[in-house]
Scaffold this active site. Structure first.
Site, PDB file in Angstrom:
ATOM      1  N   HIS A 287      -6.444  15.453  18.807  1.00 40.73           N
ATOM      2  CA  HIS A 287      -5.583  14.271  18.727  1.00 40.73           C
ATOM      3  C   HIS A 287      -5.312  13.938  17.264  1.00 40.73           C
ATOM      4  CE1 HIS A 287      -4.016  10.192  19.126  1.00 40.73           C
ATOM      5  NE2 HIS A 287      -5.001   9.755  18.365  1.00 40.73           N
TER       6      HIS A 287
ATOM      7  N   ASP B 114      23.513  19.830   0.156  1.00 44.23           N
ATOM      8  CA  ASP B 114      22.447  20.327   1.032  1.00 44.23           C
ATOM      9  C   ASP B 114      21.156  20.269   0.241  1.00 44.23           C
ATOM     10  OD1 ASP B 114      20.801  21.905   2.871  1.00 44.23           O
ATOM     11  OD2 ASP B 114      22.710  22.516   3.768  1.00 44.23           O
TER      12      ASP B 114
ATOM     13  N   TRP C 271     -11.365  15.543  13.288  1.00 40.31           N
ATOM     14  CA  TRP C 271     -10.214  16.061  12.514  1.00 40.31           C
ATOM     15  C   TRP C 271     -10.601  16.318  11.070  1.00 40.31           C
ATOM     16  CZ3 TRP C 271      -7.135  14.456   8.356  1.00 40.31           C
ATOM     17  CH2 TRP C 271      -7.440  13.207   7.827  1.00 40.31           C
TER      18      TRP C 271
ATOM     19  N   SER D 210       3.835  25.235   4.755  1.00 41.64           N
ATOM     20  CA  SER D 210       5.107  24.608   5.107  1.00 41.64           C
ATOM     21  C   SER D 210       5.320  23.331   4.315  1.00 41.64           C
ATOM     22  CB  SER D 210       5.121  24.326   6.613  1.00 41.64           C
ATOM     23  OG  SER D 210       6.095  23.373   6.926  1.00 41.64           O
ATOM     24  N   SER D 211       4.272  22.508   4.198  1.00 40.08           N
ATOM     25  CA  SER D 211       4.388  21.245   3.470  1.00 40.08           C
ATOM     26  C   SER D 211       4.688  21.474   1.997  1.00 40.08           C
ATOM     27  CB  SER D 211       3.083  20.458   3.556  1.00 40.08           C
ATOM     28  OG  SER D 211       2.981  19.817   4.776  1.00 40.08           O
TER      29      SER D 211
ATOM     30  N   HIS E 195      -7.582  11.486   0.991  1.00 42.06           N
ATOM     31  CA  HIS E 195      -7.100  10.145   0.704  1.00 42.06           C
ATOM     32  C   HIS E 195      -5.652  10.104   0.250  1.00 42.06           C
ATOM     33  CE1 HIS E 195      -7.543   5.992   1.098  1.00 42.06           C
ATOM     34  NE2 HIS E 195      -6.752   5.894   0.050  1.00 42.06           N
TER      35      HIS E 195
ATOM     36  N   GLU F 273      -3.537  12.061   1.200  1.00 39.08           N
ATOM     37  CA  GLU F 273      -2.855  12.338   2.464  1.00 39.08           C
ATOM     38  C   GLU F 273      -2.475  11.036   3.179  1.00 39.08           C
ATOM     39  OE1 GLU F 273      -1.718  14.888   3.987  1.00 39.08           O
ATOM     40  OE2 GLU F 273      -1.474  14.122   6.022  1.00 39.08           O
TER      41      GLU F 273
ATOM     42  N   TYR G  36      -1.678   8.305   1.856  1.00 39.66           N
ATOM     43  CA  TYR G  36      -0.494   7.732   1.199  1.00 39.66           C
ATOM     44  C   TYR G  36       0.727   8.622   1.386  1.00 39.66           C
ATOM     45  CZ  TYR G  36      -3.563   4.175  -0.196  1.00 39.66           C
ATOM     46  OH  TYR G  36      -4.438   3.138  -0.117  1.00 39.66           O
TER      47      TYR G  36
ATOM     48  N   SER H 261      12.020  -0.210   2.948  1.00 39.26           N
ATOM     49  CA  SER H 261      12.742  -0.764   1.795  1.00 39.26           C
ATOM     50  C   SER H 261      14.245  -0.541   1.887  1.00 39.26           C
ATOM     51  CB  SER H 261      12.224  -0.149   0.492  1.00 39.26           C
ATOM     52  OG  SER H 261      10.854  -0.397   0.355  1.00 39.26           O
TER      53      SER H 261
ATOM     54  N   HIS I 251     -14.633   6.739  -1.180  1.00 36.50           N
ATOM     55  CA  HIS I 251     -14.881   5.562  -0.344  1.00 36.50           C
ATOM     56  C   HIS I 251     -14.978   5.939   1.130  1.00 36.50           C
ATOM     57  CE1 HIS I 251     -10.267   4.703  -0.112  1.00 36.50           C
ATOM     58  NE2 HIS I 251     -10.637   5.443   0.891  1.00 36.50           N
ATOM     59  N   HIS I 252     -14.638   7.192   1.463  1.00 33.20           N
ATOM     60  CA  HIS I 252     -14.859   7.666   2.825  1.00 33.20           C
ATOM     61  C   HIS I 252     -16.302   8.105   3.015  1.00 33.20           C
ATOM     62  CE1 HIS I 252     -10.536   7.797   3.876  1.00 33.20           C
ATOM     63  NE2 HIS I 252     -10.382   8.029   2.596  1.00 33.20           N
TER      64      HIS I 252
ATOM     65  N   THR J 152       0.053  -2.621  -3.534  1.00 34.25           N
ATOM     66  CA  THR J 152       0.473  -2.751  -2.136  1.00 34.25           C
ATOM     67  C   THR J 152       0.916  -4.180  -1.860  1.00 34.25           C
ATOM     68  OG1 THR J 152      -1.221  -1.127  -1.656  1.00 34.25           O
ATOM     69  CG2 THR J 152      -0.169  -2.156   0.217  1.00 34.25           C
TER      70      THR J 152
ATOM     71  N   LYS K 291       4.357  -4.842  -3.104  1.00 35.00           N
ATOM     72  CA  LYS K 291       5.401  -4.375  -2.190  1.00 35.00           C
ATOM     73  C   LYS K 291       5.661  -5.399  -1.082  1.00 35.00           C
ATOM     74  CE  LYS K 291       5.524   0.544  -2.634  1.00 35.00           C
ATOM     75  NZ  LYS K 291       6.977   0.597  -2.552  1.00 35.00           N
TER      76      LYS K 291
ATOM     77  N   ARG L 229     -17.736   5.545  16.532  1.00 38.70           N
ATOM     78  CA  ARG L 229     -16.560   6.297  16.973  1.00 38.70           C
ATOM     79  C   ARG L 229     -17.014   7.654  17.510  1.00 38.70           C
ATOM     80  NH1 ARG L 229     -13.632   8.238  11.354  1.00 38.70           N
ATOM     81  NH2 ARG L 229     -12.156   9.194  12.784  1.00 38.70           N
TER      82      ARG L 229
END
Lengths: 272, 528
Positions: free
Chosen positions: B79, B108, B144, B171-172, B255, B257, B259, B270, B304-305, B330, B333, B452
């Site tokens: 998931h 293009d 994950w 790909s990314s 991390h 990722e 963002y 925006s 921090h993870h 943040t 924004k 979890r």
């Protein structure tokens, strides 16, 4: 109409936040150590700060949503810049953050101070149970395994589930009240984490490495927790139960354990 | 309005491309590729959603009913992987493909053939991920984040996952290089960097983040692969390695990722807020600087993870302060969006609803993020349902809501047809209701002590889990409504006016007809 339901939603969330402070079920369990108490209080304080920010920001936004509508014939202004305002709303959050960070810093330093404990227990994570060795202090030499004692039939819905379903073990970790207990952690196979919410500690157990943490229980009682790092199939089935006893009761327990512990120790060696 | 037909290729350029399936296999057109990205990501979203329904069905009641623990772990793992790498990220690349060229006045993408290749890698990776369920031993089941040593234990499913991550990463990276090159080299004359639409800015910064961190992910999965099969011991203490090193490398990718999945969402919002407020974006340049600051800060907060993995007090304090600092840009924004709406002339079509819903729920996720940044509190909530609630507030009501907002906003430009506004509003309100029903109560579950990634739980967690599951089923069904609305729009929606949103000011609305022609901006538009 629509904005009304949004306002209602905001009200409901605010109410939910408020009730979370009043009722135990919506909050951390009642703290049983100094560190847990610090965490509990800081969390409550931050919740209030966050609620204030939330109400402030969305108060302005939803006022605007209600009043500055095209359907009400409101004509758009054309401002798009103000350095002063930008500086203000950069500086104020910084100040709020400093206010939040100060007490947290003190707690972090206290949490890390595992020096001069009254007793030391080593907890070892296995797939899927915990092993405990009392290394130093009263009860030194005690050693046992601690496994889930909930019958399989309850898990498979063949029996009624008990009150401590999945949070009960065959052998509890027993410690005396008011003594600084240092817990040394490691693991035998994969990562595990030793977590007792009421005592305010959680520490990963890492195979091949040693980590430590500490707690001093304020009151006698039974405190339950679970493994908090995914460790495979039965990750949800390796609870931790700590029983805090008065000093004299603990002495009796330790003496009884030491007289019978030879069997369990040999089992331990065999396992390795 | 008269400028709408500014520059259309009136010189009879034929769209001579193959038809049928070969059109899609061989296409180098950014619009075709963008559409394929979006359809692919929606398909993966449905598959990931199906897994989520399985998880919530098992957790509906205490006890083991539907999924055995091992299969449950496969469901949670896949998931996460499918939603992050298969649904959210490709969806944003799809938006970039469609929108970046027509927002900067380019014909293009810069590397059209590579564009085709970066898309067609995705179905291969998606097939590997989904197919791994049928491999001997089942799919990867280590979460994950696939921490070793648990992920070194798994079967061939883990290897399939590693290959899938390699391919997705390739790909990314290609997609990002394409986007960076397009933005830096192919803007219409007169469009300086500080005149670019915010969506383009956020994607430029996101693409740099991707190029920075995807190779790190590729590296760490390769190390895992060699640990599994070629006798290395990067993450095995018995051979001199360290399992915690994996976590450091993984989160150095992981991390940023986060963002990568939220900055383009900021960009979409925006664009939408000013359009429906009929007022220019407040503090454009501070928005750009805030985006850049978030991107830079995101690279120095990874540990921090790992507050419970054990690190020195000074390490915990550094990562706590750095993480808290992200709240500042943040916040800027959010304040800027509010100021944009302030004294505007707002209307509330579906894109605007999703954009406001985004801000509202993203801020809740942001506030719980600050709470998670505080080390002592994080020690309690780490790996509990509190964290699950936190990151679903930023990824579902954050990234996903912005994707819905963007789809409703641009579908008239893409297809020349309008979606059904009434159904769109239903989609929003049902999503809003069920989302909160699902995830708000999970905060309480986490605080009360539910870890979890567990298939079964103590009775004290039963009522909130049931509420959460009901919410999840409702949320899942609501997304089928989205599919219906989109198909209905493409097949037989009302013809869209040339400029359905009167407040829109970006090039695709002011300089292109609706629907956008197959080849647009063959001559660069003339900007004021």
């Amino acid at each position: 109409m629509r904005s009304k339901s949004v306002v209602t939603l905001a009200g409901v969330s605010a109410l939910a936040l408020y009730s979370s402070m009043a009722v135990g079920k919506y909050n951390f369990p009642e703290p049983q150590s100094i560190i847990a108490k610090d965490i509990y209080d800081q969390h409550l304080m931050l919740l209030w700060v966050c609620l204030a920010i939330f109400v402030g920001v969305f108060g302005v936004m939803f006022y605007s949503v209600l009043k500055h509508r095209k359907s009400l014939g409101y004509k758009a202004a054309n401002f798009h810049h103000s350095t002063t305002v930008e500086i203000i709303w950069t500086v104020i959050p910084c100040l709020i953050l400093i206010f939040m960070a100060y007490p947290a810093t003190k707690t972090v330093i206290a949490m890390k101070d595992t020096s001069s404990p009254d007793m030391t227990i080593k907890a070892t994570g296995y797939q899927w149970m915990w092993g405990y060795d009392y290394l130093q202090g009263e009860g030194e030499g005690i050693s046992f395994f601690s496994k889930l004692s909930t019958p399989r039939a309850q898990v498979e819905n063949k029996e009624t589930k008990g009150e401590n379903y999945l949070l009960e073990v065959d052998n509890r970790v027993v410690v005396p009240v008011g003594k600084k207990v240092r817990v040394i952690l490691t693991a035998n196979d994969v990562l595990h984490a030793w977590w007792v919410p009421a005592l305010g500690i959680k520490q990963d157990a890492i195979p091949g490495f040693i980590r430590d943490t500490w707690f001093t229980a304020d009151r006698p009682g039974i405190y339950r927790g679970q493994c908090a790092e995914l460790c495979g199939k039965d990750h949800g089935f390796m609870p931790i139960v700590v029983e805090v006893m008065e000093a004299d009761e603990y002495s009796k327990w330790a003496a009884a354990q030491l007289s019978t512990s030879t069997v369990k120790t040999s089992m331990h060696i065999e396992n390795k | 309005m008269a400028a709408v037909h500014g520059d259309v290729h009136g010189h009879g350029h034929d769209d001579h491309h193959p038809s049928g399936i070969m059109r899609w296999v061989t296409t180098t057109n950014h619009k075709d590729i963008g559409s394929m990205y979006l359809w692919f990501s929606f398909t993966m979203f449905l598959i990931g959603g199906f897994l989520a329904m399985g998880i919530r069905a098992e957790l509906y009641q205490p006890g083991i009913q539907i999924l055995e623990p091992e299969l449950f772990n496969q469901f949670t793992t896949l998931h996460g992987l499918i939603m992050v790498f298969g649904a959210i990220m490709p969806a944003f690349v799809g938006f970039a493909n469609w929108q970046v060229p027509i927002m900067i006045g380019a014909p293009d993408m810069a590397f059209a053939r590579m564009n085709n290749w970066s898309f067609w890698l995705l179905p291969v990776a998606g097939t590997l991920l989904v197919g791994s369920f049928f491999a001997p031993g089942g799919a990867a089941a280590g979460g994950w984040t696939f921490y070793p040593p648990l992920s070194t234990q798994g079967g061939i499913g883990v290897d399939l996952m590693i290959f899938a991550v390699h391919i997705l990463g390739a790909s990314s990276i290609m997609g990002s290089i394409n986007i960076i090159t397009t933005i830096l080299n192919m803007r219409a004359p007169g469009m300086t960097l500080m005149k670019m639409p915010m969506f383009v800015w956020t994607w430029l910064i996101t693409a740099y983040l991707l190029v920075l961190v995807m190779p790190v992910l590729a590296g760490v999965v390769t190390m895992l692969l060699t640990d599994r099969h070629f006798g290395t011991s990067f993450f095995n203490a018995a051979g001199g390695g360290d399992p915690v090193m994996f976590q450091h490398i993984f989160w150095f990718f992981g991390h940023p990722e986060v963002y990568i999945m939220i900055l383009p969402a900021f960009g979409i919002v925006s664009e939408i807020i000013p359009t429906f407020s009929r007022k220019p974006l407040f503090g454009y340049s501070s928005m750009v600087y805030a985006t850049a600051s978030i991107a830079i800060l995101s690279c120095i907060v990874w540990a921090h993870h790992m507050f419970t993995a054990g690190m020195p007090a000074i390490g915990q304090l550094f990562f706590m302060y750095a993480t808290m600092l992200i709240a500042v840009p943040t916040g800027v924004k959010v304040f800027n969006w509010t100021a944009t709406m302030w004294r505007g002339s707002m209307s509330f079509e579906t894109p605007m609803l999703f954009a406001i819903g985004f801000i509202f729920l993203f801020v809740i996720g942001g506030l719980s993020g600050v709470i998670c940044a505080i080390v002592p509190i994080d020690i309690q909530v780490q790996d509990t349902y509190y964290v699950i609630a936190h990151f679903h507030y930023v990824l579902v009501s954050g990234a996903l809501f912005s994707l819905f907002a963007g789809a409703y906003y641009w579908i008239p430009k893409w297809t020349g047809r309008m979606y059904n506004e009434t159904l769109g509003k239903w989609h929003f309100w049902l999503s809003m209701f069920f989302f909160n029903l699902t995830f708000f109560v999970q905060h309480f579950l986490g605080l009360a002590g539910m870890p979890r990634r567990i298939p079964d739980y103590n009775l004290q967690f039963a009522d909130f889990n049931m509420i959460s599951s009901i919410g999840a089923f409702g949320f899942g069904l609501t997304q089928l409504l989205f599919l219906y609305i989109m198909i209905n729009c493409i097949r037989g929606g009302e013809k869209a006016p040339e400029k359905p949103w009167d407040g829109a000011t970006t090039l695709e609305w002011t300089h292109l007809p609706t629907p956008a022609p197959y080849h647009s901006f063959e001559k660069p538009p003339v900007l004021k």
